[in-house]
Motif scaffolding. Structure first.
Motif, mmCIF file in Angstrom:
data_model
loop_
_atom_site.group_PDB
_atom_site.id
_atom_site.type_symbol
_atom_site.label_atom_id
_atom_site.label_comp_id
_atom_site.label_asym_id
_atom_site.label_seq_id
_atom_site.Cartn_x
_atom_site.Cartn_y
_atom_site.Cartn_z
ATOM 1 N N LEU A 178 0.839 -1.164 0.131
ATOM 2 C CA LEU A 178 0.124 -0.026 -0.134
ATOM 3 C C LEU A 178 0.881 1.429 -0.041
ATOM 4 O O LEU A 178 0.257 2.254 -0.395
ATOM 5 C CB LEU A 178 -1.088 -0.098 1.199
ATOM 6 C CG LEU A 178 -2.011 -0.981 1.229
ATOM 7 C CD1 LEU A 178 -2.536 -1.264 2.514
ATOM 8 C CD2 LEU A 178 -3.034 -1.012 0.129
ATOM 9 N N LYS A 179 2.162 1.184 0.345
ATOM 10 C CA LYS A 179 3.144 2.242 0.271
ATOM 11 C C LYS A 179 3.938 2.412 -0.733
ATOM 12 O O LYS A 179 4.237 3.082 -1.614
ATOM 13 C CB LYS A 179 3.484 2.579 1.695
ATOM 14 C CG LYS A 179 2.639 2.923 2.772
ATOM 15 C CD LYS A 179 2.051 4.327 2.772
ATOM 16 C CE LYS A 179 1.078 4.763 3.742
ATOM 17 N NZ LYS A 179 0.579 6.070 3.764
ATOM 18 N N ILE A 180 4.653 1.196 -0.609
ATOM 19 C CA ILE A 180 6.172 1.093 -1.393
ATOM 20 C C ILE A 180 5.811 0.708 -3.071
ATOM 21 O O ILE A 180 6.373 1.714 -3.865
ATOM 22 C CB ILE A 180 6.961 0.218 -1.036
ATOM 23 C CG1 ILE A 180 7.477 0.379 0.332
ATOM 24 C CG2 ILE A 180 8.178 -0.094 -2.045
ATOM 25 C CD1 ILE A 180 8.573 -0.594 1.040
ATOM 26 N N LYS A 181 4.992 -0.147 -3.263
ATOM 27 C CA LYS A 181 4.605 -0.184 -4.679
ATOM 28 C C LYS A 181 3.763 0.641 -5.646
ATOM 29 O O LYS A 181 4.085 1.077 -6.284
ATOM 30 C CB LYS A 181 3.757 -1.844 -4.763
ATOM 31 C CG LYS A 181 4.645 -3.008 -4.602
ATOM 32 C CD LYS A 181 3.759 -4.233 -4.827
ATOM 33 C CE LYS A 181 4.621 -5.472 -4.791
ATOM 34 N NZ LYS A 181 3.902 -6.686 -4.870
ATOM 35 N N PRO A 182 2.882 1.311 -4.732
ATOM 36 C CA PRO A 182 2.392 2.391 -5.494
ATOM 37 C C PRO A 182 3.088 3.692 -5.679
ATOM 38 O O PRO A 182 2.874 4.206 -6.643
ATOM 39 C CB PRO A 182 1.028 2.975 -4.336
ATOM 40 C CG PRO A 182 0.718 1.783 -3.336
ATOM 41 C CD PRO A 182 2.082 0.899 -3.431
ATOM 42 N N SER B 59 14.895 2.753 -1.619
ATOM 43 C CA SER B 59 14.248 1.734 -2.880
ATOM 44 C C SER B 59 15.283 0.965 -3.446
ATOM 45 O O SER B 59 16.469 1.223 -3.658
ATOM 46 C CB SER B 59 13.749 3.070 -3.567
ATOM 47 O OG SER B 59 13.128 2.252 -5.018
ATOM 48 N N THR B 60 14.495 -0.207 -3.935
ATOM 49 C CA THR B 60 15.261 -1.193 -4.615
ATOM 50 C C THR B 60 15.501 -0.719 -5.917
ATOM 51 O O THR B 60 16.363 -1.291 -6.770
ATOM 52 C CB THR B 60 14.837 -2.476 -4.406
ATOM 53 O OG1 THR B 60 13.408 -2.255 -4.956
ATOM 54 C CG2 THR B 60 15.084 -3.085 -3.192
ATOM 55 N N ILE C 202 15.682 5.623 -8.194
ATOM 56 C CA ILE C 202 15.274 6.539 -6.942
ATOM 57 C C ILE C 202 16.505 6.788 -5.925
ATOM 58 O O ILE C 202 17.026 5.933 -5.504
ATOM 59 C CB ILE C 202 14.133 5.769 -6.253
ATOM 60 C CG1 ILE C 202 12.937 5.675 -7.233
ATOM 61 C CG2 ILE C 202 13.517 6.585 -5.045
ATOM 62 C CD1 ILE C 202 11.832 4.877 -6.545
ATOM 63 N N THR C 203 16.633 8.212 -6.125
ATOM 64 C CA THR C 203 17.969 8.471 -5.159
ATOM 65 C C THR C 203 17.349 9.088 -3.739
ATOM 66 O O THR C 203 16.860 9.862 -3.922
ATOM 67 C CB THR C 203 18.930 9.376 -5.815
ATOM 68 O OG1 THR C 203 19.238 8.822 -6.988
ATOM 69 C CG2 THR C 203 20.090 9.726 -4.951
ATOM 70 N N PRO C 204 17.677 8.242 -2.672
ATOM 71 C CA PRO C 204 16.923 9.186 -1.330
ATOM 72 C C PRO C 204 18.001 10.401 -0.964
ATOM 73 O O PRO C 204 19.347 10.162 -1.017
ATOM 74 C CB PRO C 204 17.105 8.053 -0.218
ATOM 75 C CG PRO C 204 18.006 7.094 -0.774
ATOM 76 C CD PRO C 204 18.044 7.186 -2.408
ATOM 77 N N VAL C 205 17.332 11.367 -0.358
ATOM 78 C CA VAL C 205 18.237 12.405 0.095
ATOM 79 C C VAL C 205 17.514 12.784 1.559
ATOM 80 O O VAL C 205 16.501 12.609 1.664
ATOM 81 C CB VAL C 205 17.800 13.633 -0.893
ATOM 82 C CG1 VAL C 205 18.874 14.699 -0.588
ATOM 83 C CG2 VAL C 205 18.099 13.112 -2.359
#
Ligand code: SF4
Length: 261
Positions: A88-92, A119-120, A124-127
């Motif tokens: 409900l969070k990651i996939k969407p 994220s795998t 997507i690069t987390p900051v």
């Protein structure tokens, strides 16, 4: 990504003010089981940001929590089996982003020890601007206060955003749900299958929790826990007094790094 919590909201305001040249998009992954206060807060945030917050659901809401619960044969999610976050969070979120390179701004603060959701997906690069800029909890409260957005409405009785039945909530927060939203408490109760051991709280059903003597006991124990925390950490900051914060650092401990920022 916004969770309807204080840190991600403060980050959205912080980025708008400190880095106005960065083109931001705001995203909320909606389980359709969030607290009414969260939906109200999102509307308020949109007004203050002057931009819409995209509400993203699993396949346009057709396949919400109840759909996946059926798929998992009534097996309620738990900290050990957190299928809800994944479905409900990651996939969407990852579906919304697609394959374009994006930066994901995460509201983990400099005074927290947690790492963020990584994220795998390689695009997507987390900051972590709060970590990089040394922004602490007190700063977050100041940002929310000075902007006029304030704290989420649920914050006087619950420390985290997320689904009303979230298994990460404290027992005292279940009592809070029962008192503030009895209909949602009833709804949460209807998901439990006690005979099969499917309860939101480990080894205790909501039917037990809502017994008046048990609720009283939970509230009293919570008051003792908060008093102990306060005694250990010294006086509250002015920001905490003004925002009516419930007086613990529960939101810094564990929880879901997608749902509870
Ligand atoms: S808020 Fe809690 S119940 Fe809802 S998706 Fe996140 S971890 Fe699961």
């Amino acid at each position: 990504m916004l969770s309807g919590g204080k840190d991600s909201t403060a980050l959205a305001l912080y980025m708008r003010d400190k880095y106005p040249d960065i083109e931001m998009e705001y995203l909320f992954t909606d389980t359709h089981k969030e607290l009414p206060e969260t939906y109200e807060y999102l509307t308020k945030i949109e007004a203050y940001l002057g931009k819409p917050v995209h509400r993203v659901s699993s396949k346009k809401g057709e396949r919400g929590f109840d759909h996946f619960l059926k798929m998992f044969r009534g097996f309620l999610p738990s900290p050990q089996a957190r299928w809800c976050t994944k479905e409900l969070k990651i996939k969407p979120f990852e579906r919304f982003v697609g394959d374009e390179p994006v930066k994901l701004y995460v509201g983990i603060r400099a005074d927290e020890k947690r790492d963020g959701y990584i994220s795998t997906k390689p695009n997507i690069t987390p900051v972590f601007p709060f970590k990089e800029d040394g922004v602490t909890k007190e700063d977050v409260m100041r940002i929310l206060d000075e902007s006029g957005v304030g704290m989420p409405g649920y914050y006087s009785w619950r420390s985290r955003s997320g689904c009303y039945f979230c298994f990460y909530q404290r027992k005292s927060e279940w009592v809070g749900l029962k008192e503030r939203h009895p209909d949602l408490f009833e709804s949460a109760k209807s998901y439990e299958r006690i005979d099969e051991g499917y309860t939101w709280v480990e080894k205790e059903s909501l039917i037990d929790i809502e017994k008046p003597e048990r609720m009283l006991q939970i509230v009293e124990r919570e008051a003792i826990r908060i008093a102990r925390n306060e005694a250990n950490r010294g006086p509250r900051t002015l920001a905490e007094i003004f925002t009516g914060e419930i007086g613990d650092d529960d939101d810094d401990q564990g929880g879901c790094l997608i749902c509870h920022l």
